[in-house]
Write a protein that holds these residues in place. Sequence first.
Motif, PDB file in Angstrom:
ATOM      1  N   MET A  82       0.850  -1.188   0.000  1.00 36.73           N
ATOM      2  CA  MET A  82       0.000   0.000   0.000  1.00 36.73           C
ATOM      3  C   MET A  82       0.886   1.237   0.000  1.00 36.73           C
ATOM      4  O   MET A  82       1.633   1.469   0.961  1.00 36.73           O
ATOM      5  CB  MET A  82      -0.913  -0.011   1.221  1.00 36.73           C
ATOM      6  N   ASN A  83       0.816   2.000  -1.070  1.00 37.18           N
ATOM      7  CA  ASN A  83       1.603   3.220  -1.206  1.00 37.18           C
ATOM      8  C   ASN A  83       0.689   4.439  -1.230  1.00 37.18           C
ATOM      9  O   ASN A  83      -0.510   4.326  -1.484  1.00 37.18           O
ATOM     10  CB  ASN A  83       2.434   3.174  -2.482  1.00 37.18           C
ATOM     11  N   ASP A  84       1.283   5.595  -0.984  1.00 36.51           N
ATOM     12  CA  ASP A  84       0.542   6.854  -1.017  1.00 36.51           C
ATOM     13  C   ASP A  84      -0.748   6.744  -0.193  1.00 36.51           C
ATOM     14  O   ASP A  84      -1.843   7.068  -0.669  1.00 36.51           O
ATOM     15  CB  ASP A  84       0.215   7.246  -2.462  1.00 36.51           C
ATOM     16  N   LEU A  85      -0.608   6.290   1.026  1.00 34.66           N
ATOM     17  CA  LEU A  85      -1.772   6.067   1.880  1.00 34.66           C
ATOM     18  C   LEU A  85      -2.464   7.379   2.235  1.00 34.66           C
ATOM     19  O   LEU A  85      -1.805   8.429   2.392  1.00 34.66           O
ATOM     20  CB  LEU A  85      -1.361   5.319   3.139  1.00 34.66           C
ATOM     21  N   LYS A  86      -3.784   7.291   2.353  1.00 34.37           N
ATOM     22  CA  LYS A  86      -4.605   8.444   2.661  1.00 34.37           C
ATOM     23  C   LYS A  86      -5.394   8.179   3.938  1.00 34.37           C
ATOM     24  O   LYS A  86      -5.639   7.015   4.282  1.00 34.37           O
ATOM     25  CB  LYS A  86      -5.578   8.705   1.509  1.00 34.37           C
ATOM     26  N   PRO A  87      -5.817   9.229   4.639  1.00 31.47           N
ATOM     27  CA  PRO A  87      -6.604   9.011   5.867  1.00 31.47           C
ATOM     28  C   PRO A  87      -7.840   8.142   5.629  1.00 31.47           C
ATOM     29  O   PRO A  87      -8.223   7.365   6.507  1.00 31.47           O
ATOM     30  CB  PRO A  87      -6.979  10.433   6.277  1.00 31.47           C
ATOM     31  N   GLU A  88      -8.432   8.228   4.454  1.00 32.66           N
ATOM     32  CA  GLU A  88      -9.610   7.407   4.160  1.00 32.66           C
ATOM     33  C   GLU A  88      -9.278   5.930   3.969  1.00 32.66           C
ATOM     34  O   GLU A  88     -10.187   5.110   3.829  1.00 32.66           O
ATOM     35  CB  GLU A  88     -10.360   7.941   2.931  1.00 32.66           C
ATOM     36  N   ASP A  89      -8.018   5.576   3.948  1.00 34.34           N
ATOM     37  CA  ASP A  89      -7.627   4.164   3.911  1.00 34.34           C
ATOM     38  C   ASP A  89      -7.649   3.535   5.306  1.00 34.34           C
ATOM     39  O   ASP A  89      -7.462   2.316   5.439  1.00 34.34           O
ATOM     40  CB  ASP A  89      -6.222   4.003   3.325  1.00 34.34           C
ATOM     41  N   THR A  90      -7.866   4.342   6.320  1.00 28.15           N
ATOM     42  CA  THR A  90      -7.928   3.827   7.686  1.00 28.15           C
ATOM     43  C   THR A  90      -9.070   2.831   7.817  1.00 28.15           C
ATOM     44  O   THR A  90     -10.219   3.146   7.488  1.00 28.15           O
ATOM     45  CB  THR A  90      -8.120   4.972   8.682  1.00 28.15           C
ATOM     46  N   ALA A  91      -8.756   1.621   8.272  1.00 28.11           N
ATOM     47  CA  ALA A  91      -9.749   0.544   8.370  1.00 28.11           C
ATOM     48  C   ALA A  91      -9.088  -0.676   8.987  1.00 28.11           C
ATOM     49  O   ALA A  91      -7.863  -0.717   9.161  1.00 28.11           O
ATOM     50  CB  ALA A  91     -10.295   0.184   6.987  1.00 28.11           C
ATOM     51  N   VAL A  92      -9.906  -1.654   9.294  1.00 28.34           N
ATOM     52  CA  VAL A  92      -9.390  -2.988   9.602  1.00 28.34           C
ATOM     53  C   VAL A  92      -9.320  -3.755   8.282  1.00 28.34           C
ATOM     54  O   VAL A  92     -10.303  -3.812   7.540  1.00 28.34           O
ATOM     55  CB  VAL A  92     -10.275  -3.736  10.612  1.00 28.34           C
ATOM     56  N   TYR A  93      -8.165  -4.324   8.003  1.00 29.27           N
ATOM     57  CA  TYR A  93      -7.940  -5.029   6.749  1.00 29.27           C
ATOM     58  C   TYR A  93      -7.963  -6.535   7.006  1.00 29.27           C
ATOM     59  O   TYR A  93      -7.313  -7.032   7.928  1.00 29.27           O
ATOM     60  CB  TYR A  93      -6.609  -4.620   6.138  1.00 29.27           C
ATOM     61  N   TYR A  94      -8.710  -7.239   6.167  1.00 28.72           N
ATOM     62  CA  TYR A  94      -8.884  -8.681   6.296  1.00 28.72           C
ATOM     63  C   TYR A  94      -8.375  -9.394   5.047  1.00 28.72           C
ATOM     64  O   TYR A  94      -8.573  -8.925   3.924  1.00 28.72           O
ATOM     65  CB  TYR A  94     -10.356  -9.043   6.468  1.00 28.72           C
ATOM     66  N   CYS A  95      -7.782 -10.539   5.268  1.00 31.29           N
ATOM     67  CA  CYS A  95      -7.412 -11.451   4.202  1.00 31.29           C
ATOM     68  C   CYS A  95      -8.496 -12.534   4.108  1.00 31.29           C
ATOM     69  O   CYS A  95      -9.016 -12.981   5.145  1.00 31.29           O
ATOM     70  CB  CYS A  95      -6.060 -12.081   4.530  1.00 31.29           C
TER      71      CYS A  95
END
Length: 130
Positions: A82-95
């Motif tokens: 994940m590059n160029d992360l933005k505040p809206e990328d804030t989340a719990v990430y699941y595989c």
Amino acid sequence: EVQLVESGGGLVQAGGSLRLSCAASGFTFDDYAIGWFRQVPGKEREGISCFSSSDGSTYYANSVKGRFTISTDNANTVDLQMNDLKPEDTAVYYCAARSPWTHGSTWYCDIATTSPNGYWGQGTQVTVSS
């Protein structure tokens, strides 16, 4: 027992990068789909990037296209750069993964969150500060 274990989450400033990893154990996949999903409180879980071994296709949600890259080695691990992360990328990430899977990656990302089939990890928190 099938297990998916995510790692690599954390806190990063906007514009920064993180690499998430998902280690899969307890199964051997032939035709499979595997991907990354994310969820913020109060919203539905969404598929952001998926891969299908059936046709070799890769799917990215518009919100992450050009910034995130999925990679996998025959379903034993799946990473999300994940590059160029933005505040809206804030989340719990699941595989998540499913086998057998004989369709494309877009379909898997669309249906995985509502299908009773497949496997899920416990999630890892990603927080992007502004």
